[in-house]
Design an enzyme around this catalytic site. Sequence first.
Site, mmCIF file in Angstrom:
data_model
loop_
_atom_site.group_PDB
_atom_site.id
_atom_site.type_symbol
_atom_site.label_atom_id
_atom_site.label_comp_id
_atom_site.label_asym_id
_atom_site.label_seq_id
_atom_site.Cartn_x
_atom_site.Cartn_y
_atom_site.Cartn_z
ATOM 1 N N TYR A 89 3.634 7.091 -0.212
ATOM 2 C CA TYR A 89 3.771 7.004 -1.665
ATOM 3 C C TYR A 89 2.778 5.984 -2.230
ATOM 4 C CZ TYR A 89 5.696 5.568 -6.172
ATOM 5 O OH TYR A 89 5.839 5.230 -7.500
ATOM 6 N N SER A 121 2.004 1.841 -9.294
ATOM 7 C CA SER A 121 3.192 1.257 -8.684
ATOM 8 C C SER A 121 2.866 -0.036 -7.960
ATOM 9 C CB SER A 121 3.791 2.253 -7.687
ATOM 10 O OG SER A 121 4.782 1.653 -6.891
#
Length: 332
Positions: free
Chosen positions: A152, A127
Amino acid sequence: MAILLSGAAGFIGSHVARCLLARGETVIGIDNLNSYYDVSLKQARLSQLMGDEKFTFHKIDIANRQALKTLFAKTHIDRIVHLAAQAGVRYSIENPDVYVSSNLQGHANMLELARRNQIRHMVYASSSSVYGGNTKTPFSEDDLTDDPVSFYGATKKSNELLSNSYAHLYRVPLTGLRFFTVYGPWGRPDMAYWIFTEKITSGQPLRIFNKGDMGRDFTYIDDIVDGVIRALDHSPVITTDGVPHRVYNLGNDSPEELMTMVSMIEEKLGTAAVKVFEEMQKGDVKRTWADISRARKELGYDPKITLEQGLSNFIDWYVGTWEQAGRKTVSR
């Protein structure tokens, strides 16, 4: 020979599955169908795939290693596209335990199975969140990623480190893809473009964080799928001294301001939104921008869809398919 696709009921996963099936691949999809967002959306994505004889689906949580081992024992899998993960920057602040299970334990399980079963190549989702507090733009794969500002992002950085270790120790060919703000039809209801569209059509005000001073490298789903397939077909070379692990940014290389996106949605819907400007949310970042020169050179990756066209496609789908069917989601 089959491709194992984790996260098959997810936004990116379901689109990747359709592309793989269209070119004649046998795809084994797995997903835990959790309730982070509307499960009926995940089931609707799956229903589009279930009619293809080359697609099979198993409800499996990647944190369950025994279930994965049982599946591998029954099927000859030679490649893996590992897209399953617990998504969401803000949700990771509220519920970090879920991210430990899915993004850390789950990723470790996939790596171990790839090693034990001598998988030819595993492509996995990373990501843009790994860049965290970086302020230099555009973000390059060679930049330091030691300052994730969300849990995250920290789990995705950990995925890359674990993958590099497996590639180094066991010579497992691995490719990580840092996705940048993916959007489009059949997308995720927790993303800003979906939330704004939903709220405008239902007459609710928009919460605009950092008082609108934000920008993103919005990347249309078709361009992302193209990058995933190109990466899958381009396994890192194994050499005597080298490590068969490569990381690529997959973005649009054309960042847009948040308020530009809002204006485009308003124009497409023909409705002006009521806007409530708020401070920056914890764990968020001000801007993202992908340097995609490595992916262009090594994969031939070349994103083509503009934000205006991509948002138009999404809104046509949302109004004409999702909303028309009487389906509504609850935005976080």
